[in-house]
Every structure is written in structure tokens, then in C-alpha cells.
Design a protein around this motif. Structure first.
Motif, PDB file in Angstrom:
ATOM      1  N   SER A 179      -1.514  -8.608   5.228  1.00 21.98           N
ATOM      2  CA  SER A 179      -1.126  -9.904   4.673  1.00 21.98           C
ATOM      3  C   SER A 179      -0.173 -10.653   5.607  1.00 21.98           C
ATOM      4  O   SER A 179      -0.210 -11.889   5.670  1.00 21.98           O
ATOM      5  CB  SER A 179      -0.504  -9.722   3.287  1.00 21.98           C
ATOM      6  N   GLY A 182      -5.112 -17.200   0.215  1.00 19.75           N
ATOM      7  CA  GLY A 182      -4.600 -18.126   1.229  1.00 19.75           C
ATOM      8  C   GLY A 182      -5.162 -19.532   1.098  1.00 19.75           C
ATOM      9  O   GLY A 182      -4.401 -20.494   0.936  1.00 19.75           O
ATOM     10  N   ASN A 216      -8.010  -7.839   3.029  1.00 19.33           N
ATOM     11  CA  ASN A 216      -8.483  -8.966   3.837  1.00 19.33           C
ATOM     12  C   ASN A 216      -9.251  -9.957   2.964  1.00 19.33           C
ATOM     13  O   ASN A 216      -9.100 -11.168   3.110  1.00 19.33           O
ATOM     14  CB  ASN A 216      -9.344  -8.478   5.008  1.00 19.33           C
ATOM     15  N   CYS A 234      -0.025 -12.593  -1.386  1.00 23.00           N
ATOM     16  CA  CYS A 234      -0.249 -11.147  -1.254  1.00 23.00           C
ATOM     17  C   CYS A 234       0.981 -10.437  -0.700  1.00 23.00           C
ATOM     18  O   CYS A 234       1.286  -9.315  -1.105  1.00 23.00           O
ATOM     19  CB  CYS A 234      -1.489 -10.869  -0.407  1.00 23.00           C
ATOM     20  N   ASN A 261      -2.462 -12.125   8.277  1.00 24.60           N
ATOM     21  CA  ASN A 261      -3.258 -13.227   7.746  1.00 24.60           C
ATOM     22  C   ASN A 261      -2.419 -14.365   7.180  1.00 24.60           C
ATOM     23  O   ASN A 261      -2.959 -15.395   6.802  1.00 24.60           O
ATOM     24  CB  ASN A 261      -4.215 -12.702   6.668  1.00 24.60           C
ATOM     25  N   THR A 321      -8.476  -5.916  11.014  1.00 22.36           N
ATOM     26  CA  THR A 321      -8.120  -7.281  10.612  1.00 22.36           C
ATOM     27  C   THR A 321      -8.346  -8.263  11.753  1.00 22.36           C
ATOM     28  O   THR A 321      -8.723  -9.399  11.520  1.00 22.36           O
ATOM     29  CB  THR A 321      -6.658  -7.320  10.132  1.00 22.36           C
ATOM     30  N   CYS A 342      -0.626 -14.573   4.332  1.00 25.78           N
ATOM     31  CA  CYS A 342      -0.859 -14.793   2.906  1.00 25.78           C
ATOM     32  C   CYS A 342       0.419 -14.534   2.115  1.00 25.78           C
ATOM     33  O   CYS A 342       0.775 -13.387   1.839  1.00 25.78           O
ATOM     34  CB  CYS A 342      -1.989 -13.890   2.400  1.00 25.78           C
ATOM     35  N   ASN A 354      -6.737 -11.849   0.869  1.00 19.66           N
ATOM     36  CA  ASN A 354      -6.043 -12.834   1.709  1.00 19.66           C
ATOM     37  C   ASN A 354      -6.898 -14.076   1.931  1.00 19.66           C
ATOM     38  O   ASN A 354      -6.383 -15.193   1.972  1.00 19.66           O
ATOM     39  CB  ASN A 354      -5.688 -12.242   3.077  1.00 19.66           C
ATOM     40  N   LYS A 401      -1.456  -3.032   3.025  1.00 21.07           N
ATOM     41  CA  LYS A 401      -1.676  -4.351   2.414  1.00 21.07           C
ATOM     42  C   LYS A 401      -0.637  -5.352   2.890  1.00 21.07           C
ATOM     43  O   LYS A 401      -0.957  -6.524   3.143  1.00 21.07           O
ATOM     44  CB  LYS A 401      -1.649  -4.227   0.888  1.00 21.07           C
TER      45      LYS A 401
END
Length: 159
Positions: free
Chosen positions: A50, A145, A138, A58, A53, A103, A55, A141, A46
Motif C-alpha cells: 500500500s 485508490g 494490490n 489501505c 501504491n 507489485t 493507497c 489498492n 499489505k
């Protein structure tokens, strides 16, 4: 303060306005560890997803959880460079590589090489659990986000 510093929709607002979606995501996320996926490995996945991405919510949430689980500080510190860090087991590295492949799909899908690499270290059922974890984070996120959920920063510890 820039617009990136302010929440568009708060985590609490989302949770209260969209209880069905919230509960579905929580249930889906929990299903992997309830199915036998190691909690520490799930948190590393995770965190890495994250990071990719971008985020912040997260990242902070799962760093808080990872610390409570006692995941080694070196692993948390070096996760972004796990390929070269030398602190991750072969099994963790395989899971992180699978997380990155899923991802970064970018329209090309997941290769047979990626599949073979994860299956070297995980059974088919374990790979399903990894994939559920990766898919769920995902999704989180992609909710947290754009809404700019404010990270849940723990109180400062005094030294």
C-alpha cells in the motif's frame, strides 16, 4: 479542499453496491491467513504494498490492524526503508522483497532470482499464500485508490 481530499466513491458505497466483489476480495484475502500465513507478516506485506501504491485508505486500515496485533512500532515506523532498517528478520525481508517484486512488475515479470530468494525462506505453499496476499492487496489498492476511499482514522488517543 483539493479533489484529492474528497472521496469519489466511499468504501461503504462500494461495499453495498458491489457485494459480490467485496465478499470475493475479503474471502480471498482471508484465505492466506486461514491457510497458515502469519497474520503479522500478512499485515506488513499489505502495508508495504500500500505504501508503494500510495493507497491512503489501505495504509490506515492495515496500520490499525497491525497495531491491534501488537506489531513492533519500530517495524511500522521503518517499513518504507526496510532494506536498511535492521529490524526485520530474514524471513520478513524475503517476504517484503517478494511483495515489492510482485507489485512492481512493470511488464518484466518476476525473475528467477526473486523466486529463489523467497523460496530460501518459504515453502512452495507458503509462497502461494504470500502471493495471494500480495495480489489481493494490490487489487484493493487499485479499487480504493482511484475511488479515493476515505481512510478509517481511529479516534485520537489522549495521553
Amino acid at each position: 479542499m483539493s479533489s484529492a481530499d474528497t472521496s469519489r466513491i466511499s468504501y461503504e458505497t462500494f461495499k453495498n453496491r458491489q457485494p459480490g466483489a467485496y465478499e470475493a476480495l475479503i474471502t480471498l484475502g482471508n484465505s492466506a491467513t486461514e491457510g497458515g500465513l502469519d497474520k503479522a507478516l500478512a499485515e506488513l506485506i499489505k502495508l508495504r504494498v500500500s505504501q508503494i501504491n500510495g493507497c491512503a485508505f489501505c495504509l490506515q486500515l492495515h496500520l490499525n490492524i497491525a497495531r491491534k496485533l501488537g506489531i513492533e512500532r519500530a517495524k511500522l515506523d521503518l517499513l518504507a526503508t526496510w532494506h536498511d532498517a535492521g529490524v526485520f528478520s530474514e524471513r520478513e525481508a524475503a517476504a517484503l522483497a517478494w511483495a515489492e517484486a510482485l507489485t512492481r512488475l512493470s511488464g518484466v515479470g518476476v525473475s528467477d532470482v526473486d523466486w529463489a530468494a523467497v523460496r530460501e525462506h518459504f515453502s512452495e505453499e507458503e509462497t502461494e499464500l504470500l502471493t495471494i496476499t500480495i495480489g489481493t492487496i494490490n487489487t484493493w489498492n487499485r479499487i480504493a485508490g482511484p475511488f479515493r476511499f476515505t481512510p478509517l482514522v481511529p479516534a485520537r488517543e489522549t495521553v
